[in-house]
Design a protein around this motif. Structure first.
Motif, PDB file in Angstrom:
ATOM      1  N   ASP A   1      42.686  29.751  47.759  1.00 22.31           N
ATOM      2  CA  ASP A   1      43.924  30.059  47.035  1.00 22.31           C
ATOM      3  C   ASP A   1      43.659  29.902  45.540  1.00 22.31           C
ATOM      4  OD1 ASP A   1      46.433  30.221  45.915  1.00 22.31           O
ATOM      5  OD2 ASP A   1      47.358  28.738  47.238  1.00 22.31           O
ATOM      6  N   PRO A   2      43.830  30.971  44.745  1.00 23.14           N
ATOM      7  CA  PRO A   2      43.559  30.850  43.315  1.00 23.14           C
ATOM      8  C   PRO A   2      44.429  29.820  42.607  1.00 23.14           C
ATOM      9  CG  PRO A   2      44.656  32.932  43.808  1.00 23.14           C
ATOM     10  CD  PRO A   2      44.257  32.335  45.123  1.00 23.14           C
TER      11      PRO A   2
ATOM     12  N   ALA B   1      43.804  38.701  40.551  1.00 19.98           N
ATOM     13  CA  ALA B   1      43.263  40.026  40.816  1.00 19.98           C
ATOM     14  C   ALA B   1      41.898  39.925  41.501  1.00 19.98           C
ATOM     15  CB  ALA B   1      43.152  40.814  39.516  1.00 19.98           C
ATOM     16  N   ALA B   2      41.068  39.016  41.025  1.00 19.63           N
ATOM     17  CA  ALA B   2      39.755  38.838  41.636  1.00 19.63           C
ATOM     18  C   ALA B   2      39.892  38.327  43.072  1.00 19.63           C
ATOM     19  CB  ALA B   2      38.918  37.870  40.811  1.00 19.63           C
ATOM     20  N   ALA B   3      40.876  37.463  43.303  1.00 20.13           N
ATOM     21  CA  ALA B   3      41.109  36.953  44.652  1.00 20.13           C
ATOM     22  C   ALA B   3      41.554  38.076  45.584  1.00 20.13           C
ATOM     23  CB  ALA B   3      42.147  35.840  44.624  1.00 20.13           C
ATOM     24  N   ALA B   4      42.394  38.973  45.083  1.00 23.68           N
ATOM     25  CA  ALA B   4      42.862  40.097  45.897  1.00 23.68           C
ATOM     26  C   ALA B   4      41.695  41.013  46.273  1.00 23.68           C
ATOM     27  CB  ALA B   4      43.938  40.878  45.142  1.00 23.68           C
TER      28      ALA B   4
END
Length: 536
Positions: free
Chosen positions: A214-215, A363-366
């Motif tokens: 989780d970011p 965004a990177a996590a998505a």
């Protein structure tokens, strides 16, 4: 204070009495060497640190005499899920069956309890002495000996002399500072808060081991061994390590899991900086390194302590042969060659896993979630390939590459022999093993057999289930037949650290033994060995 006269005859001084130092001392002590373990702290560290070991580490601990008791301090991991912020599965490790070493793929444990078992084992070994409360303040070496200067709590100095000194004294190793060893640092650093709790009652944790990617806050929730839970929380950019490392912060972070001061005991909270680095040389003459003194890695692959235990197993059998003058001292150079490459692979794996976990940008996590198939249930992993040795004391072909199965971790199956049944190591024993689908003694000359006796090799004939052969070991699970069938050979030499030296047929088994002898003694295999390399 130590008696200089009493300790002057030590064969090995081990600096540091954590699990790596303990296992190193046990493996050398059970081989008959006089070992002194020097530990800076007067009492064992009572709080949790490492919480996982793999099947190979379990096999090494069992070989040290703990096999019947590992169940007291550990529980099989079974599964380990990685989920994103929405609770979707990114990755699921399913470890509901044993690894190739015959032990659970991954076990969760309490380090203080493991150290207590190792300490009990150490007491049982003649010639092995532990000296707590002594700080190493100097290390010097000459052509024939090494000397360790220690200081007790009252400031008194003493000197312990030994043939070799092994630094198992952690990331800030004193022994390493007395070596000409440079360090490679990959610059991978993240601060995490480690929280260990003991709930009043063991609830149902589903999954039992969880990584939350989780970011907003990367978080780890796993078993800390029977009756314990381990939480790990990544420090966010706006937070200070000082604020994070407080009991109030720890309680607030674990409260969403229903744990409060009214139903759990906070055993420990500490901020760790996860790092990735290794010493470039693990041997400097009579000084050697093992464990955190030689390498540090992020915990994401659970290989930190496991790697240290592999160090101990690799070094112990080589040092045993060198001390017994059955091998040349140059054999110890292969320790760095083998273990450093192995460790670097583990570090790179840990970093890659860390890059999946330590994502703080939405965004990177998505993008990560999509790439890992979160919408379709992620990826299921039921096994993790065991890293093989690529160089060192291995049988290689003309091109210098390891031969079939050479460098691979050997499997352990259940066998029956002489009325006993169980895991191979417990039924047949450990050390060098020459196992074949024929009687290996019949394929070897008297000179080969003398060498095998000198290094304590066990010669084993394997029989298939349902096809008993007098004196043979029955391969109840078919594990060893499968290993050999996969190589197209009929014999295998396994090293004392359970890695395959090489494989052969009946016609060239003698050549394989010659190659092993040559690598240990540094002598041409067609020349009779010097007596001092065969006798203590």
């Amino acid at each position: 204070m130590l008696s200089g006269d009493a300790e002057a005859g030590a064969d090995v001084v081990v600096v540091g009495c954590g699990p790596v130092g303990q296992l190193t001392a046990i493996l050398l002590g059970t081989r008959g060497w006089r070992v002194v373990v020097v530990e800076r702290w007067p009492e064992p560290y009572p709080l949790p640190r490492a919480v996982t070991f793999d099947h190979e580490a379990a096999r090494l601990l069992a070989a040290a005499g703990l096999g019947d008791r590992l169940g007291e301090i550990s529980e099989a991991a079974r599964e380990y899920e990685w989920r994103n912020a929405a609770g979707q599965v990114l990755l699921r490790f399913e470890w509901d069956r044993p690894g190739i070493s015959g032990w659970p793929w991954s076990s969760m444990f309490s380090q203080p309890r493991l150290e207590a078992l190792l300490a009990e084992r150490m007491v049982q070994i003649d010639g092995l002495r532990v000296r707590p409360g002594l700080e190493v303040v100097g290390v010097v070496q000459s052509e024939h000996r090494a000397e360790v200067t220690v200081r007790d709590a009252a400031g008194h100095l003493d000197v312990i002399s030994a043939s070799y000194v092994i630094g198992c004294d952690g990331a800030n190793s004193t022994v390493r500072r007395h070596m000409t060893a440079t360090v490679t640092d990959l610059g991978f650093r993240y601060d995490w808060l480690i929280v260990d709790v003991v709930p009043d009652h063991e609830g149902e944790w589903t999954p039992s081991n969880l990584q939350i990617c989780d970011p907003l806050r990367p978080t780890t929730v796993v078993s800390g061994g029977p009756g314990r839970r381990r939480f790990e929380f990544m420090r966010l950019p706006h937070e200070t390590a000082k604020w994070l490392d407080q009991a109030e912060t720890a309680w607030s972070l674990i409260e969403p899991w229903g744990l409060t001061p009214s139903n759990a005991v906070l055993e420990r909270h500490a901020v760790y900086t996860f790092q990735a680095r290794w010493a470039d040389q693990w041997r400097d003459g009579r000084l050697l390194l093992a464990g955190d003194a030689a390498h540090l890695m992020p915990p994401f692959a659970g290989q930190g302590m496991c790697s240290g235990l592999r160090d101990a197993a690799n070094l112990a059998w080589k040092l045993d042969l060198v001390l017994a003058r059955r091998a040349v001292p140059e054999l110890l150079d292969s320790y760095t060659v083998e273990r450093s490459a192995h460790v670097q692979q583990a570090i790179q794996t840990s970093i890659q896993l860390g890059k999946v976990i330590c994502v703080l940008d939405d965004a990177a996590a998505a993008e990560r979630d999509q790439a890992m198939g979160a919408a379709t249930g992620g990826t299921v992993v039921d096994t993790i390939p065991d890293a093989a040795l690529s160089a060192g004391v291995l049988h290689c072909g003309p091109d210098g590459t390891p031969g079939p199965a050479a460098g691979e971790l050997s499997p352990q199956g259940h066998v029956s022999w002489n009325g006993a049944a169980g895991p191979f190591d417990q039924v047949v024993g450990t050390g060098f093993v020459i196992a074949a689908l024929f009687d290996p003694a019949e394929a070897l000359t008297d000179q080969h057999l003398a060498f095998c006796t000198a290094i304590g090799a066990r010669l084993v004939r394997l029989a298939a289930t349902g096809k008993p052969v007098p004196g043979a070991v029955t391969d109840s699970d078919g594990v060893y037949h499968a290993l050999l069938n996969g190589t197209g050979r009929t014999a295998v030499i396994v090293r004392p650290d359970f890695y395959v030296f090489g494989t052969a047929t009946a016609d060239d088994l003698g050549d394989l033994v010659d190659d092993l002898r040559d690598r240990l003694t540094g002598r041409p295999a067609d020349r009779p060995p010097a007596s001092d390399l065969l006798k203590r």
